[in-house]
Scaffold this motif. Structure first.
Motif, mmCIF file in Angstrom:
data_model
loop_
_atom_site.group_PDB
_atom_site.id
_atom_site.type_symbol
_atom_site.label_atom_id
_atom_site.label_comp_id
_atom_site.label_asym_id
_atom_site.label_seq_id
_atom_site.Cartn_x
_atom_site.Cartn_y
_atom_site.Cartn_z
ATOM 1 N N ALA A 61 1.115 -8.851 -8.932
ATOM 2 C CA ALA A 61 1.390 -7.843 -7.911
ATOM 3 C C ALA A 61 2.845 -7.388 -7.915
ATOM 4 O O ALA A 61 3.181 -6.399 -7.253
ATOM 5 N N GLU A 62 3.709 -8.057 -8.660
ATOM 6 C CA GLU A 62 5.140 -7.794 -8.535
ATOM 7 C C GLU A 62 5.529 -6.356 -8.892
ATOM 8 O O GLU A 62 6.467 -5.804 -8.315
ATOM 9 N N ALA A 63 4.800 -5.750 -9.843
ATOM 10 C CA ALA A 63 5.163 -4.398 -10.272
ATOM 11 C C ALA A 63 4.427 -3.310 -9.497
ATOM 12 O O ALA A 63 4.699 -2.125 -9.697
ATOM 13 N N ILE A 64 3.509 -3.699 -8.609
ATOM 14 C CA ILE A 64 2.706 -2.711 -7.897
ATOM 15 C C ILE A 64 3.537 -1.834 -6.957
ATOM 16 O O ILE A 64 3.336 -0.611 -6.905
ATOM 17 N N PRO A 65 4.490 -2.389 -6.174
ATOM 18 C CA PRO A 65 5.286 -1.512 -5.297
ATOM 19 C C PRO A 65 5.992 -0.388 -6.044
ATOM 20 O O PRO A 65 6.038 0.750 -5.553
ATOM 21 N N SER A 66 6.528 -0.675 -7.218
ATOM 22 C CA SER A 66 7.180 0.376 -8.003
ATOM 23 C C SER A 66 6.158 1.425 -8.444
ATOM 24 O O SER A 66 6.412 2.636 -8.385
ATOM 25 N N ALA A 67 4.981 0.950 -8.877
ATOM 26 C CA ALA A 67 3.947 1.876 -9.335
ATOM 27 C C ALA A 67 3.492 2.801 -8.215
ATOM 28 O O ALA A 67 3.175 3.979 -8.456
ATOM 29 N N GLU A 68 3.463 2.291 -6.997
ATOM 30 C CA GLU A 68 2.970 3.088 -5.873
ATOM 31 C C GLU A 68 3.921 4.206 -5.468
ATOM 32 O O GLU A 68 3.560 5.042 -4.635
ATOM 33 N N ARG A 69 5.091 4.254 -6.076
ATOM 34 C CA ARG A 69 5.956 5.429 -5.871
ATOM 35 C C ARG A 69 5.374 6.642 -6.579
ATOM 36 O O ARG A 69 5.626 7.785 -6.184
ATOM 37 N N ASP A 70 4.593 6.383 -7.636
ATOM 38 C CA ASP A 70 3.996 7.464 -8.415
ATOM 39 C C ASP A 70 2.475 7.535 -8.274
ATOM 40 O O ASP A 70 1.885 8.602 -8.442
ATOM 41 N N LEU A 71 1.842 6.386 -8.014
ATOM 42 C CA LEU A 71 0.384 6.303 -8.008
ATOM 43 C C LEU A 71 -0.137 6.050 -6.600
ATOM 44 O O LEU A 71 0.564 5.457 -5.766
ATOM 45 N N PRO A 72 -1.378 6.441 -6.315
ATOM 46 C CA PRO A 72 -1.950 6.205 -4.982
ATOM 47 C C PRO A 72 -2.062 4.722 -4.663
ATOM 48 O O PRO A 72 -2.369 3.903 -5.532
ATOM 49 N N GLY A 73 -1.849 4.380 -3.406
ATOM 50 C CA GLY A 73 -1.925 2.990 -2.987
ATOM 51 C C GLY A 73 -3.313 2.404 -3.122
ATOM 52 O O GLY A 73 -3.463 1.192 -3.303
ATOM 53 N N ASN A 74 -4.351 3.241 -3.018
ATOM 54 C CA ASN A 74 -5.719 2.723 -3.084
ATOM 55 C C ASN A 74 -6.290 2.721 -4.494
ATOM 56 O O ASN A 74 -7.500 2.616 -4.679
ATOM 57 N N LEU A 75 -5.428 2.803 -5.499
ATOM 58 C CA LEU A 75 -5.865 2.730 -6.890
ATOM 59 C C LEU A 75 -6.075 1.263 -7.284
ATOM 60 O O LEU A 75 -5.503 0.351 -6.671
ATOM 61 N N CYS A 76 -6.871 1.037 -8.319
ATOM 62 C CA CYS A 76 -7.129 -0.305 -8.841
ATOM 63 C C CYS A 76 -5.813 -1.048 -9.118
ATOM 64 O O CYS A 76 -4.897 -0.494 -9.737
ATOM 65 N N PRO A 77 -5.702 -2.318 -8.687
ATOM 66 C CA PRO A 77 -4.446 -3.062 -8.885
ATOM 67 C C PRO A 77 -4.089 -3.268 -10.349
ATOM 68 O O PRO A 77 -2.905 -3.326 -10.695
ATOM 69 N N LEU A 78 -5.082 -3.390 -11.216
ATOM 70 C CA LEU A 78 -4.788 -3.565 -12.640
ATOM 71 C C LEU A 78 -4.076 -2.337 -13.196
ATOM 72 O O LEU A 78 -3.114 -2.452 -13.960
ATOM 73 N N ILE A 79 -4.534 -1.150 -12.796
ATOM 74 C CA ILE A 79 -3.913 0.092 -13.265
ATOM 75 C C ILE A 79 -2.491 0.198 -12.742
ATOM 76 O O ILE A 79 -1.554 0.518 -13.485
ATOM 77 N N LYS A 80 -2.310 -0.101 -11.464
ATOM 78 C CA LYS A 80 -0.973 -0.002 -10.867
ATOM 79 C C LYS A 80 -0.018 -1.024 -11.490
ATOM 80 O O LYS A 80 1.134 -0.694 -11.802
#
Length: 396
Positions: A61-80
């Motif tokens: 999950a560590e990289a998910i917050p950065s990804a959510e700056r560009d990607l929707p929050g409700n996207l699959c966690p693996l993709i984020k």
């Protein structure tokens, strides 16, 4: 050749640092790296080109917050997570990849790859979603040929037919080894734990010398078999554990809170079903000398029983046959939040389990630890149900 590490290298934990240093050494030796995400990747072409292949799927999950700056929050966690690690330069394998290869297995991945292409050189292979049709195979062969051409163009090389045939033989050798690894779970009691099975499977992909990979994997399998024969297997001297089949994909970020919880409760995860499951390991590529090797590769990879295929009866057949062969007491489907294809297909998995008289439970989760206790409670309740059925003699 000087190869630079990321500026934040010293901030990483030791395991991550080791990955960066290992890849840095490979690059300094002149090796080129192709990062991949999925079982649909025609790995034989990467091998035939003399390139290193490495998996890039996000697992934390560590990289998910950065990804959510560009990607929707409700996207699959693996993709984020996969995107976030590239964005943050926190994955050594993505950082050093000269080319990233994606595949159109879901809409979320397709759109994420558009953004990833702005960060890394990218090639996307387009997957037909209808299995077992002449048109699908024709199209899929063209896509694999296009990937071969992309590798030749990107790395200024030529992939010969003989090199592809050698790579097919190596790929089949690896599949046979990994099938043997899964088959350790057929022993009664199992000769390996589900967590150890996953650890060997995942760890082997980061041994980039193929012969070394084969030697180490085979040695580990033989060690497990020898320990079992000597009465020192992981379940030796204990009451026969419940035998659990794990169904689903994207398990990397959920292993401890699901597989670990199952095994800490005394049950045994004896096999895995899905894209990386036993059937994909047993299906070999045709090595016939008169067979077009590109067509042979296309035929094999089109058979991967991913939930994006529709209709997907092959996967249901796989579940039913695995239940019988591994003498399964219960099936647990693991689904990542917002992974709609696998979420929908879990219902069909449940129906296949019902046909075999085996209980099925669906768990939905992500890479965060918040639901650990809830999952533990549900898993323990499911195992209690299975124990009750076993005492009542409802399942062999």
């Amino acid at each position: 050749m000087g190869v630079e590490l990321p500026k934040n290298f010293l901030e990483f934990e030791d395991v991550r640092k080791e990955g960066f240093l290992r890849m840095k050494k490979l690059k300094e030796e002149g090796r080129s790296v192709v990062g991949t995400f999925c079982q649909y990747t025609p790995s034989e072409l990467i091998d035939a080109a003399g390139l290193c292949e490495v998996g890039l799927c996000g697992r934390s999950a560590e990289a998910i917050p950065s990804a959510e700056r560009d990607l929707p929050g409700n996207l699959c966690p693996l993709i984020k997570a996969s995107y976030g690690h590239v964005l943050d330069k926190t994955c050594p394998y993505a950082f050093f990849s000269d080319l990233v290869m994606g595949e159109t297995t879901c809409d979320g991945k397709k759109k994420m790859y558009e953004m990833l292409g702005r960060l890394k050189p990218m090639h996307v292979i387009h997957l037909p979603n209808v299995p077992d049709t002449e048109r699908s195979l024709l199209y899929w062969r063209m896509e694999i040929e296009a990937f071969k051409e992309k590798l030749e163009e990107s790395f200024d090389l030529k992939i010969s037919e003989e090199a592809i045939r050698r790579a097919i033989r190596r790929g089949n050798r690896e599949r046979r080894l990994m099938a043997r690894l899964y088959e350790l779970g057929r022993y009664d009691p199992p000769a390996i734990t589900g967590l150890e099975m996953r650890s060997i499977m995942d760890g082997s992909q980061f041994i980039f010398d193929k012969e070394e990979r084969f030697r180490k994997t085979e040695a580990k399998i033989e060690e497990c078999e020898a320990e079992y024969r000597a009465g020192r297997g992981p379940y030796s001297g204990k009451r026969r554990p419940l035998r659990i089949l794990i169904s689903g994909a994207g398990l990397g970020g959920t292993e401890d809170k699901i597989i670990g919880a199952i095994e800490r409760a005394g049950a045994a995860v004896v096999c895995y079903e899905g894209c990386c499951g036993i059937s994909s390991r047993r299906r070999l590529i045709d090595e016939s000398p008169d067979k077009d090797p590109i067509l042979a590769i296309a035929e094999k990879y089109l058979e991967v029983p991913c939930a994006v295929m529709s209709p997907n009866e092959r996967r249901m057949e796989q579940v039913r046959s695995t239940i019988d062969e591994w003498r399964i007491d219960g099936v647990i489907s693991v689904n990542l939040h917002s992974c709609n294809p696998f979420g929908i297909e879990a219902r069909n998995i449940g129906k296949s389990c019902e046909e075999k008289g085996v209980p099925h439970m669906k768990l939905e989760t992500d890479f965060y630890p918040n639901d650990r206790e809830q999952l533990k409670t549900r898993i323990e309740a499911f195992l209690e149900l299975l124990e009750s059925r076993k005492r009542g003699g409802k399942r062999k």
